[in-house]
Structure formats: structure tokens, C-alpha cells
Motif scaffolding. Structure first.
Motif, PDB file in Angstrom:
ATOM      1  N   ASP A  86      -0.857  -3.254  -4.239  1.00  0.00           N
ATOM      2  CA  ASP A  86      -1.643  -2.561  -3.218  1.00  0.00           C
ATOM      3  C   ASP A  86      -2.869  -3.347  -2.787  1.00  0.00           C
ATOM      4  O   ASP A  86      -3.678  -2.870  -1.988  1.00  0.00           O
ATOM      5  CB  ASP A  86      -2.067  -1.172  -3.715  1.00  0.00           C
ATOM      6  CG  ASP A  86      -2.862  -1.232  -5.027  1.00  0.00           C
ATOM      7  OD1 ASP A  86      -3.202  -2.347  -5.480  1.00  0.00           O
ATOM      8  OD2 ASP A  86      -3.127  -0.158  -5.597  1.00  0.00           O
ATOM      9  N   GLY A  87      -3.016  -4.568  -3.322  1.00  0.00           N
ATOM     10  CA  GLY A  87      -4.169  -5.391  -2.979  1.00  0.00           C
ATOM     11  C   GLY A  87      -5.455  -4.944  -3.635  1.00  0.00           C
ATOM     12  O   GLY A  87      -6.505  -5.543  -3.400  1.00  0.00           O
ATOM     13  N   VAL A  88      -5.389  -3.897  -4.466  1.00  0.00           N
ATOM     14  CA  VAL A  88      -6.579  -3.373  -5.132  1.00  0.00           C
ATOM     15  C   VAL A  88      -6.533  -3.685  -6.622  1.00  0.00           C
ATOM     16  O   VAL A  88      -7.452  -4.309  -7.166  1.00  0.00           O
ATOM     17  CB  VAL A  88      -6.706  -1.845  -4.908  1.00  0.00           C
ATOM     18  CG1 VAL A  88      -7.899  -1.292  -5.688  1.00  0.00           C
ATOM     19  CG2 VAL A  88      -6.831  -1.537  -3.427  1.00  0.00           C
ATOM     20  N   GLN A  89      -5.478  -3.266  -7.301  1.00  0.00           N
ATOM     21  CA  GLN A  89      -5.362  -3.548  -8.733  1.00  0.00           C
ATOM     22  C   GLN A  89      -5.334  -5.046  -9.000  1.00  0.00           C
ATOM     23  O   GLN A  89      -5.858  -5.514 -10.010  1.00  0.00           O
ATOM     24  CB  GLN A  89      -4.106  -2.885  -9.298  1.00  0.00           C
ATOM     25  CG  GLN A  89      -4.202  -1.375  -9.401  1.00  0.00           C
ATOM     26  CD  GLN A  89      -3.073  -0.790 -10.229  1.00  0.00           C
ATOM     27  OE1 GLN A  89      -2.266  -1.501 -10.824  1.00  0.00           O
ATOM     28  NE2 GLN A  89      -3.008   0.533 -10.273  1.00  0.00           N
ATOM     29  N   ILE A  90      -4.699  -5.792  -8.093  1.00  0.00           N
ATOM     30  CA  ILE A  90      -4.728  -7.253  -8.179  1.00  0.00           C
ATOM     31  C   ILE A  90      -4.653  -7.784  -6.750  1.00  0.00           C
ATOM     32  O   ILE A  90      -3.777  -7.395  -5.978  1.00  0.00           O
ATOM     33  CB  ILE A  90      -3.574  -7.800  -9.060  1.00  0.00           C
ATOM     34  CG1 ILE A  90      -3.738  -9.322  -9.275  1.00  0.00           C
ATOM     35  CG2 ILE A  90      -2.211  -7.467  -8.489  1.00  0.00           C
ATOM     36  CD1 ILE A  90      -2.812  -9.875 -10.358  1.00  0.00           C
ATOM     37  N   THR A  91      -5.603  -8.627  -6.376  1.00  0.00           N
ATOM     38  CA  THR A  91      -5.598  -9.185  -5.026  1.00  0.00           C
ATOM     39  C   THR A  91      -4.553 -10.286  -4.934  1.00  0.00           C
ATOM     40  O   THR A  91      -4.046 -10.785  -5.940  1.00  0.00           O
ATOM     41  CB  THR A  91      -6.968  -9.759  -4.654  1.00  0.00           C
ATOM     42  OG1 THR A  91      -7.222 -10.923  -5.470  1.00  0.00           O
ATOM     43  CG2 THR A  91      -8.078  -8.732  -4.860  1.00  0.00           C
TER      44      THR A  91
END
Length: 281
Positions: free
Chosen positions: A41-46
Motif C-alpha cells: 500500500d506504499g505505507v507499511q513499506i515504500t
């Protein structure tokens, strides 16, 4: 007028503003390093963190679909807000996502859910979701949308130009001997995905020739109804590719997207690619 919402998985790679504009509901997929799991989701891991870990971790990343429960919750929320849901997933031949969506539909309200196997991933999936969601917002029926997507699918192709064959080898997507020989001679391949089938379409020795081969391929395939430029933490290469294709750009928007780590597991960093819908005849 019945309201229709589209639910898809996070490998669709659609720009965030389009997801908001068309109220597209996204179910996350996951990348795993050993026992650690991260939502795509681009949040937990970019994207940047993912590729840094990919080259430094002792574990080669793997991918996983979201759970049936998580998918059912997303589908139930969409059904609360709409009369009908169209679920479009990454290729069933390559992933368990379609089956997860099928089980989730059975758990919720199967009579109000229509499922479509995109036979694609990244923007090959994304373009189908975009068209379905924009048609739904314009008031098209489930039947009309489904027929349109089915009509599109034979004209959709994804191409990825890889900096190395190493990540394909480690992911098990190519034969061991082929990958070893490719790495030995520093071969840089272009691979395609068309209707669920992954193929090798070119193999070259230098980055310069790889770029040229992808540009030549795009010109051979034109004209397009839709075109997206994809990359794996290679924005400069993506912009250069977009510029090189200025003469064959369709009238529709041509987004540049940082491809899902779920695809990056197989592609690796520094890749560039195309997500196209050829002119439908």
C-alpha cells in the motif's frame, strides 16, 4: 440508476487520483521477507524501502494475496455503498487473487458481485479497472461494462525491460539454465504478459540497446487506445521512455507509475515497462 463500484487488488498500479475520482476500492496484496509481511500500500513499506531491502536482505521476497476475510470486508463495504460490485483481479494464472475474490463474493452477496479475471497485472489490470470504473460512474450497466472489458483483453499487453535476469531466476519464473546463461553473459531481457502468459520477446547485452528495443517494440505495436509507462524505482528512465514515445501517444492520459513491489519481486529495481491497450478494431 443502479450504482456500481469496482473492487480490485493493489497490483493494479492506478494513480491515486484516479482511485479517488472513481471511488475504486483496493484490497492490498502482500510482500514477504522471511516471516515479515508488508501490505503493498506504499505505507507499511515504500517502493524505495522495498527495493533497498530486496538487494540487502538475506531473504528473497515472496508475494501473497490478502486473506479471504480481509477481501470479504472490502467487498461488504463496497456493497453497502452500491447496488452491485464488479471485482477485477490480477491474472488467475499467476496469482491466487481471483480465487480469493471468488470466496469473498460467496461470503457476502454473490448475486450482487460480478468477477472478472483480468489475465493481467500492473497497468494491464489497471486499464481494465479504469475503464470499468469510469463506465460505472457514467451509468453503464454491469453487462455493458463486462462486455467492454472482455472485448479489451486481447488487445492488452504489459512489457517489462529488465536490468538483470537475477530476480526472475530467484522468483522461479524462468528456467534455471536459461537464467544462469543470461546472468553469465549479462543478458537484459524484455518480457511480456498477454492474456495470462509470460513470454520473452527480446534479449540484449546493454542498457542502451534495451531501451532502444523497447522503444522499437512500442512503435511496432502502435496505435494505442491507452498507454502507461511503468518503472521500478527508475523515474528518470520512465520519463525518458515517455518522451521517446511522444509521437505515438494516444489522446488519453499517459501516466507514469512506480510499479507494485508484487511485480518488482520478479522484475527487480531499475526496470522500465509499458502497459498498453492497442487500438481496438
Amino acid at each position: 440508476m443502479a450504482r456500481i463500484l469496482v473492487v480490485t487488488d493493489s497490483t493494479c498500479d492506478l494513480p491515486a487520483e484516479w482511485i479517488r475520482q472513481y471511488d475504486i476500492r483496493i484490497v492490498p496484496t502482500y510482500v514477504q521477507f522471511g516471516q515479515e509481511s508488508f501490505a503493498d500500500d506504499g505505507v507499511q513499506i515504500t517502493r524505495t524501502e522495498f527495493y533497498h531491502r530486496m538487494v540487502s536482505s538475506p531473504f528473497h521476497p515472496t508475494t501473497a494475496a490478502g486473506s479471504v476475510g480481509e477481501t470479504s470486508e472490502a467487498m461488504a463495504r463496497a456493497l453497502n455503498d452500491a447496488d452491485h460490485v464488479i471485482g477485477i483481479t490480477a491474472a488467475a494464472q499467476l496469482s491466487g487473487l481471483f480465487n480469493t475474490f471468488r470466496l469473498a463474493a460467496e461470503d457476502t452477496d454473490p448475486a450482487r458481485v460480478t468477477l472478472i479475471d483480468s489475465r493481467q497485472t500492473s497497468m494491464g489490470l489497471g486499464w481494465q479497472v479504469y475503464v470499468a470504473a469510469s463506465m460505472a460512474q457514467a451509468g453503464a450497466s454491469v453487462e455493458t461494462i463486462t462486455l467492454r472489458i472482455q472485448r479489451m483483453q486481447p488487445f492488452i499487453e504489459v512489457y517489462a525491460a529488465l536490468d538483470t535476469m537475477e530476480h526472475l531466476r530467484r522468483s522461479g519464473r524462468v528456467g534455471w539454465a536459461t537464467a544462469v546463461m543470461g546472468n553469465l553473459f549479462q543478458i537484459k531481457p524484455i518480457v511480456s504478459l498477454h492474456e495470462g502468459v509470460v513470454s520473452s520477446v527480446a534479449r540484449v547485452r546493454t542498457s542502451h540497446r534495451l531501451f532502444e528495443a523497447l522503444v522499437e517494440l512500442a512503435h511496432h505495436l502502435a496505435p494505442f487506445d491507452y498507454l502507461a509507462i511503468m518503472h521500478t524505482v527508475n523515474p528518470n528512465g520512465a520519463q525518458r521512455l515517455r518522451d521517446a514515445l511522444a509521437d505515438i501517444r494516444p489522446e488519453t492520459p499517459v501516466p507514469i507509475v512506480d510499479a507494485t513491489p508484487v511485480l518488482g519481486v520478479h522484475v527487480g529495481p531499475n526496470g522500465i515497462g509499458l502497459g498498453i491497450v492497442r487500438k481496438i478494431t
